[in-house]
Scaffold this motif. Structure first.
Motif: not given
Length: 802
Positions: A391-420
């Protein structure tokens, strides 16, 4: 293990919501084997009984115990400590009564009756025995607190050991074989628990109690489904009918939706629990399993409730966060899916906790929980990304826009711990992520609701605030101040509670933290000697950074929100904000020194060195600093004043600790030491709301009609919007000279800064009207040179003046 982490943390979320659910949820159940059931409030246990309970708890503590058992034993030790404290308080009251009776009897007299002597001796013996009991009870309370701290250290060491231990990853067959083919001991324990559960349900479905149990089950389902939907529909109608339009209606409905979901599910499970327990005699393991499963249901209900409250899929126009409708629709099913997954796998976890299964099975179940939750969150992130791209939606500005990025990094660390193979680490990170998400969403919901309440009820811009102000006779300015101040205090308190819950120490719950704060005696602690450890340095750095950030936020809030609602001028507001900053820096410095265990007496050598430096080279700096404080308190000049000092004239832009910044007319800045404002003559043009004077003097020919000129000048001044009508403009006939008539006109403007522009406008107007009337200004006197060519040669020419 961390099986009980959610059990204890979800109680904190209830405290944050300021609502009480079923009383059975208030505290974790104590260990059944520890025999620590608390006595009624009016019948306190004796020190000997409490000592026996403490000995039984010590016998159960071992490194082989799992995390749930250790948590129960710690709660039992804390319960013993609370009972000892209550007993100590009762003994203090009894001691006071004995002292009163002894004071009434007084000292022994030589001729007193034998009855008084006997009574005094009996009271003295009772007091001696009570003093001994007080000593024993105090030691018992201390021992119970020490035991609870030791159990907490054992839990943390057990967790650290399991976190650093590698196991089979989900990519290996060993991981899945631990789940599919448990050990014989685990199979035996599971069989025993299954027999107990089957016996409970067989008793509940017996012919004598079957109808009651089915009725309770139907009632629980009705409360869970029908009552919840009916209440939500009634809430929507009530919001539309009784609440004014605005954010308060939306925030109230969101909060009510979340609470309705949590409370109805909690009530349904409590009703079902009562139906099972009241018609059977379940074993200790079954009771423990029922309590843990009920707590798990409550946690999952929070997930569903917060998801429904924030996404508001049935009423998108009432949604509080700025989430686009397509994104909300894409992730609308995730809270329910996540809650169902946690319910299914979490029940398996609690079964392992109840039967004390093997470490391999417990770790495998923890890893499975982390894996399923991570995959659900990854699916949600992918859905959000695909929806935004499509839908070509704009990214949310401010700290709220960082929530998906922080969540992705956190989940990535969890998956890395599981795989290791670090399954316990991945599980701890998963539980922490879920907990932070719930606390953050709940804090956002409560903060928004509280701010909206303050804005609606107190703000003079709202109908409710206007009605309240008219009823209480409050001025709009005071209402705006109260609304801003109350909203700021409420937001700060909720933020502090949320931070405490988010960073709660391992193995703690909110009630324990509250009790620790209540027992904290800060005033009795000294700063100590110069004894700094690395932990204190880290804490001091965190305190310093957080303090500086808090001071900046407080200054911005005062300067932008609260003080503009007052009747202070800009200069006073700037001075007050600067003073608050200085005070905050001083208090922060004292707090940092206290954290570093630095006593003020250890800084005497620093003070001595500074005194020598002041005597030689720092005298001017100290003088400017003291002068800056005088400027901020006495305020002979303030920010925004137009001053003239030693050839420097301009507007004061900032008053710092050492110097003051003055902006000149050409936009350049002059740095003036503060001491010059104290020791020299300063002209404050704008002090006391000084008015500006616009004066014009005209030289006109002698034959000019002065009455018409006076009317022309008065009309020009009266027509200009910047010229004040009071004091009124005036025209003065100053002088009559050979050059012409000197006529002066003057008027007042609201600020000296407006004089130049207004004078220019008036000159344009007056000269244009003089030209229209045909009146010219008197020409200046001229000098002419005339040559006499009759009797004088060119070298003998003489000048003549005409």
């Amino acid at each position: 293990m961390r099986h009980s982490m959610i059990n204890r943390w979800c109680m904190g979320l209830l405290a944050l919501c300021l609502w009480a659910t079923v009383p059975a949820h208030a505290e974790p159940a104590p260990a059944p084997a520890a025999n620590t059931a608390s006595a009624p409030a009016e019948v306190l246990a004796t020190p000997a009984q409490l000592s026996d309970q403490l000995d039984q708890i010590r016998q159960k503590v071992s490194t082989a115990a799992n995390d749930d058992l250790l948590a129960s034993l710690r709660q039992a030790a804390l319960q013993v400590q609370r009972q000892a404290d209550a007993l100590l308080a009762r003994q203090g009251v009894d001691m006071g009564h004995l002292d009163d009776q002894l004071n009434v009897l007084g000292a022994a007299q030589p001729d007193e009756p034998q009855a008084l002597t006997t009574q005094r001796r009996t009271l003295a013996n009772q007091k001696k025995a009570l003093t001994t009991d007080q000593t024993d009870t105090t030691a018992l309370s201390t021992s119970a607190g020490d035991l609870a701290a030791q159990i907490l250290n054992v839990r943390r060491n057990l967790l650290d050991t399991q976190i650093s231990t590698r196991s089979a990853s989900p990519l290996s067959s060993a991981f899945w074989s631990s789940l599919v083919q448990p050990t014989d001991d685990d199979v035996r324990k599971l069989g025993g628990l299954w027999q107990d559960v089957s016996q409970v349900f067989a008793t509940a479905m017996a012919p004598g109690s079957r109808g009651t149990f089915i009725g309770v089950l139907v009632c629980a389902l009705l409360v869970w489904v029908v009552a919840r939907r009916l209440i939500e529909r009634l809430l929507v109608r009530a919001m539309i009918r009784w609440f004014p339009e605005g954010r308060l209606r939306r925030s109230t409905l969101a909060l009510a939706t979340g609470l309705t979901t949590v409370l109805t599910i909690s009530a349904a499970t409590s009703l079902l629990q009562w139906g099972i327990v009241s018609h059977s005699q379940p074993s200790a393991n079954v009771l423990n399993l029922i309590d843990q499963v009920q707590t798990l249901i409550l946690f999952c209900a929070f997930i569903v409730g917060m998801g429904r409250a924030l996404l508001m899929l049935p009423n998108p126009s009432w949604r509080l966060p700025t989430i686009p409708d397509p994104v909300a629709t894409a992730i609308g099913v995730l809270p329910a899916v996540l809650a169902l997954a946690l319910m299914a796998i979490g029940t398996f976890e609690r079964i392992n906790s109840v039967i004390a299964s093997s470490l391999a099975l417990s770790v495998a179940v923890n890893g499975l929980t982390a894996l399923v939750v991570s995959l659900i969150l990854v699916y949600g992130l992918v859905r959000v990304r695909q929806t935004r791209r499509r839908l070509a939606l704009e990214r949310t500005a401010g700290l709220v826009g960082l929530i998906p990025f922080i969540l992705a990094v956190w989940v990535g660390i969890i998956l890395l711990g599981l795989l290791s193979g670090y399954l316990t680490l991945a599980y701890v990170l998963t539980v922490k992520l879920l907990w932070i998400s719930l606390v953050t969403s709940t804090a956002y919901l409560l903060t928004t609701f509280f701010v909206d309440v303050c804005e609606t009820l107190l703000s003079p811009k709202q109908a409710g605030g206007q009605a309240l102000g008219a009823m209480l006779g409050l001025s709009p300015r005071h209402q705006a101040q109260a609304s801003t101040l109350l909203a700021g205090i409420g937001r700060t308190v909720l933020l502090c509670i949320a931070l405490i819950l988010v960073f709660m120490p391992s193995g703690s719950n909110p009630s324990e933290l509250l009790a620790s704060f209540a027992r904290l005696d800060v005033g009795s602690k000294s700063l100590g000697a110069l004894n700094i450890v690395p932990g204190d340095i880290l804490l001091a750095v965190v305190l310093l950074v957080g303090g500086l950030l808090s001071i900046r936020i407080l200054k911005n809030w005062l300067g932008d929100r609260l003080l503009p609602e007052t009747n202070m001028d800009a200069g006073m507001r700037a001075s007050l904000v600067t003073l608050v900053g200085y005070i905050g820096f001083v208090l922060l410095g004292i707090a940092v020194l206290s954290t570093l265990r630095i006593s003020l007496t250890n800084l005497t050598w620093v003070v001595s060195a500074l005194s020598v430096g002041i005597g030689f080279g720092l005298q001017a700096i100290v003088q400017n600093f003291i002068s800056g404080l005088i400027l901020l308190t006495e305020r002979p000049v303030k920010v925004g004043d137009w001053v003239s000092l030693a050839g420097v004239e301009g507007d004061i832009r900032r008053i710092n600790v050492r110097a003051t910044e003055i902006q000149m007319g050409d936009r350049s800045t002059v740095i003036v030491p503060n001491s010059q404002f104290i020791t020299q003559n300063v002209r404050n043009v704008t002090m006391g709301n000084a008015l500006g004077v616009v004066g014009i003097t005209l030289t006109l020919p002698l034959d000019t009609d002065v009455l018409k000129i006076r009317d022309l000048l008065m009309t020009a001044y009266a027509e200009h919007e910047a010229v004040l009508s009071e004091p009124a403009p005036s025209v003065t006939f100053k002088d009559l000279t050979n050059a012409g008539l000197l006529i002066s006109v003057s008027g007042f403007v609201n600020s000296p800064r407006s004089v130049g522009g207004v004078r220019s406008d008036l000159l344009f107007t007056i000269l244009d009207r003089l030209r229209t009337m045909g009146v010219a200004l008197s020409a200046p006197q001229s000098m002419l040179l005339v040559n006499d060519k009759v009797d004088a040669s060119p070298a003998q020419e003489q000048p003549t003046i005409s």
